[in-house]
Design a protein around this motif. Structure first.
Motif, PDB file in Angstrom:
ATOM      1  N   GLU A 183      32.832  49.019  43.814  1.00 40.28           N
ATOM      2  CA  GLU A 183      32.610  49.518  42.170  1.00 40.28           C
ATOM      3  C   GLU A 183      33.958  50.547  41.789  1.00 40.28           C
ATOM      4  OE1 GLU A 183      29.047  51.946  42.155  1.00 40.28           O
ATOM      5  OE2 GLU A 183      27.773  50.019  42.204  1.00 40.28           O
ATOM      6  N   LYS A 184      34.604  51.089  42.772  1.00 42.43           N
ATOM      7  CA  LYS A 184      35.642  51.688  43.268  1.00 42.43           C
ATOM      8  C   LYS A 184      37.238  51.643  41.719  1.00 42.43           C
ATOM      9  CE  LYS A 184      37.384  53.908  46.512  1.00 42.43           C
ATOM     10  NZ  LYS A 184      37.926  54.876  47.544  1.00 42.43           N
ATOM     11  N   TYR A 185      36.968  49.933  42.357  1.00 50.77           N
ATOM     12  CA  TYR A 185      37.707  49.172  41.816  1.00 50.77           C
ATOM     13  C   TYR A 185      37.262  48.035  40.425  1.00 50.77           C
ATOM     14  CZ  TYR A 185      40.164  50.458  46.052  1.00 50.77           C
ATOM     15  OH  TYR A 185      40.060  51.207  46.781  1.00 50.77           O
ATOM     16  N   ASN A 186      36.147  48.998  40.079  1.00 49.00           N
ATOM     17  CA  ASN A 186      35.390  48.546  38.532  1.00 49.00           C
ATOM     18  C   ASN A 186      34.787  47.056  39.087  1.00 49.00           C
ATOM     19  OD1 ASN A 186      35.503  50.558  36.491  1.00 49.00           O
ATOM     20  ND2 ASN A 186      37.618  49.383  36.487  1.00 49.00           N
ATOM     21  N   GLY A 187      34.282  46.492  40.233  1.00 47.53           N
ATOM     22  CA  GLY A 187      34.498  45.456  41.203  1.00 47.53           C
ATOM     23  C   GLY A 187      32.261  45.101  40.948  1.00 47.53           C
ATOM     24  N   GLU A 188      31.730  43.482  41.441  1.00 42.26           N
ATOM     25  CA  GLU A 188      30.561  43.776  40.813  1.00 42.26           C
ATOM     26  C   GLU A 188      30.199  42.534  42.181  1.00 42.26           C
ATOM     27  OE1 GLU A 188      27.666  41.058  37.840  1.00 42.26           O
ATOM     28  OE2 GLU A 188      29.773  40.976  37.308  1.00 42.26           O
TER      29      GLU A 188
ATOM     30  N   ILE B 242      36.694  41.560  41.916  1.00 39.49           N
ATOM     31  CA  ILE B 242      36.785  42.193  41.813  1.00 39.49           C
ATOM     32  C   ILE B 242      38.340  42.105  40.694  1.00 39.49           C
ATOM     33  CG2 ILE B 242      38.374  44.310  43.175  1.00 39.49           C
ATOM     34  CD1 ILE B 242      37.355  43.308  45.447  1.00 39.49           C
ATOM     35  N   PRO B 243      38.245  42.959  39.832  1.00 41.98           N
ATOM     36  CA  PRO B 243      39.445  42.896  38.537  1.00 41.98           C
ATOM     37  C   PRO B 243      41.222  43.057  39.333  1.00 41.98           C
ATOM     38  CG  PRO B 243      38.202  44.732  37.948  1.00 41.98           C
ATOM     39  CD  PRO B 243      38.001  44.090  38.676  1.00 41.98           C
TER      40      PRO B 243
ATOM     41  N   GLN C 139      44.793  44.965  39.413  1.00 44.76           N
ATOM     42  CA  GLN C 139      45.530  45.866  38.118  1.00 44.76           C
ATOM     43  C   GLN C 139      46.276  45.692  38.222  1.00 44.76           C
ATOM     44  OE1 GLN C 139      44.001  49.452  40.733  1.00 44.76           O
ATOM     45  NE2 GLN C 139      41.901  48.879  39.936  1.00 44.76           N
TER      46      GLN C 139
END
Length: 436
Positions: free
Chosen positions: A412-417, A433-434, A436
């Motif tokens: 979640e720190k990296y806007n992942g799912e 994980i998107p 960056q």
């Protein structure tokens, strides 16, 4: 006028309702011990003792104190619960019970325009109204506690500031009742004031329970986050040491290759020399890195987990391209991959059926602007879910659930799912994980 027998039967019914709701709440906030026969016997004893006190016309304060004590003993004896939690739960229940009696008395006084409070103490229709309203309010706790659960222990640091307001509320209700039934108080206006104060106390008690729940929940979250951080730090430091050792091994590997070339040139190409050098080269080549993901820490994690799988006869396959994932901190790399693979290894080790193959397959690749990781492993254990979340099947769910929460927090720190899927014989975890 209703008969004496009617009031005796009603007394038994109301007592049974009070203890039944108490027992129901205990079943929702704590785990029952295995001996159900003992539970039923002790539950019957609660009803008998309380009913006897009612028939003996014992003082309400004595009945209240006795009810709290025997309720506490019943709780401790029949449920897996700490002493601190049992005290808090018993106090909360009796606080609610008194609040419902207080608000019910106010309702009866108001709707019937009664000026003399003592009228509701006699065996008449007003007292019957009071009992019906009070017990209906009490029974309303059942659907509430079907949703609301308090499956945590009360810590010593929380006990004092949780109990003090509860006890203060109980004493306030007792004082209000004593004031209301004091002789010479026949004013309807005073009864309205008592009703308003009782209503405010009830709202205060409900708010207090919500605050207690939030305090306990926040305390649990703080402890959980602290343990997650501690576990991640331990994993990270462990793999840092392995990385340092790996660097030394690779340097030694490079130097030894050169030494073997020199020895071969010096001593010629005799069969003895050649066989000796080949055997050494074979040992050296075994030190070559098994995985090349683009991240040394990840390579070490995969190598270590593969060696564990080899010892446990688990087929292990890994193909990961991690070159574009340098934005992910090393500490999170440790958290994500070590916990995922530990869970997969644990699931494979639970397989007792020889016809079910043990395997772990982990693939990671770049698709458009996402790093996609898919981990699949065989399994035989049943997957337990709650609120659409996979939870551990171990008895100590709090401690053993830390690994799952650690994975989730890192992603979640990296806007992942994280998306989990499973069937009867396999479990699949997909992570997105998107970049960056």
């Amino acid at each position: 006028m209703l008969s004496s027998l009617f009031w005796k039967i009603l007394n038994i019914v109301t007592t049974t309702i009070e203890w039944y709701v108490f027992r129901f709440i205990l079943g929702k906030v704590s785990s029952l011990k295995e001996d159900k026969l003992t539970l039923n016997i002790s539950f019957t004893m609660l009803i008998l003792v309380t009913t006897t006190l009612n028939f003996m016309n014992v003082s309400p304060n004595i009945k209240l104190s006795t009810g709290v004590v025997i309720g506490f003993i019943f709780y401790i004896f029949n449920y897996e619960v700490s002493i601190l939690k049992s005290i808090v739960v018993c106090l909360i229940y009796w606080m609610l019970l008194l609040s419902f009696d207080s608000i019910s008395a106010g309702i009866v006084l108001t709707i019937n325009s009664i000026s003399n409070v003592n009228k509701i103490l006699n065996n008449n229709i007003f007292r019957l109204e009071l009992i019906i309203i009070s017990k209906l309010l009490l029974l309303s706790l059942i659907p509430i506690f079907k949703i609301f659960r308090l499956q945590v222990d009360i810590k010593k640091r929380d006990f004092i500031y949780v109990c003090i307001p509860i006890i203060a509320n109980i004493l306030s209700i007792i004082v209000i009742f004593g004031y209301a039934f004091e002789e010479g108080r026949n004013s309807f206006i005073e009864n309205i004031v008592i009703f308003i104060v009782s209503s405010l106390l009830l709202l205060s008690n409900i708010s207090l329970i919500i605050v207690i729940h939030n305090i306990i929940r926040d305390s649990k979250l703080r402890l959980e986050n602290s343990m997650i951080k501690e576990k991640i730090d331990m994993q990270y430091n462990y793999y840092l040491k392995l990385q340092d050792n790996q660097m030394r091994i690779r340097k030694l590997y490079h130097d030894m290759k050169n030494h073997m070339i020199c020895i071969e040139n010096i001593y010629g190409n005799s069969d003895v020399t050649k066989n000796y050098i080949d055997s050494i080269n074979l040992e050296i080549n075994s030190c070559e890195p098994v995985f090349e993901t683009g991240n040394m820490i990840l390579d070490i994690i995969l190598s270590e987990k593969k060696s564990i799988c080899d010892k446990n006869n688990i087929e292990f396959f890994a193909d990961i391209n991690f070159l574009k994932c340098n934005f992910i901190d090393m500490i999170d790399v440790c958290s994500i991959f070590s916990n995922i693979l530990d869970n997969a290894i644990e699931a494979c080790n639970k397989i007792d059926d020889e016809n079910i193959g043990k395997y772990i397959r982990i693939r990671g690749t770049i698709v458009k602007e996402f790093f996609i990781l898919k981990v699949e492993n065989s399994k035989a254990n049943k997957i337990i879910t709650k609120n659409n979340k996979v939870i551990t099947d171990k008895k100590d769910s709090f401690l053993h659930g830390i690994g799952i929460n650690s994975i989730k927090n890192s992603i979640e720190k990296y806007n992942g799912e994280v998306v989990a899927d499973y069937s009867e014989d396999k479990f699949i975890m997909n992570i997105y994980i998107p970049l960056q």
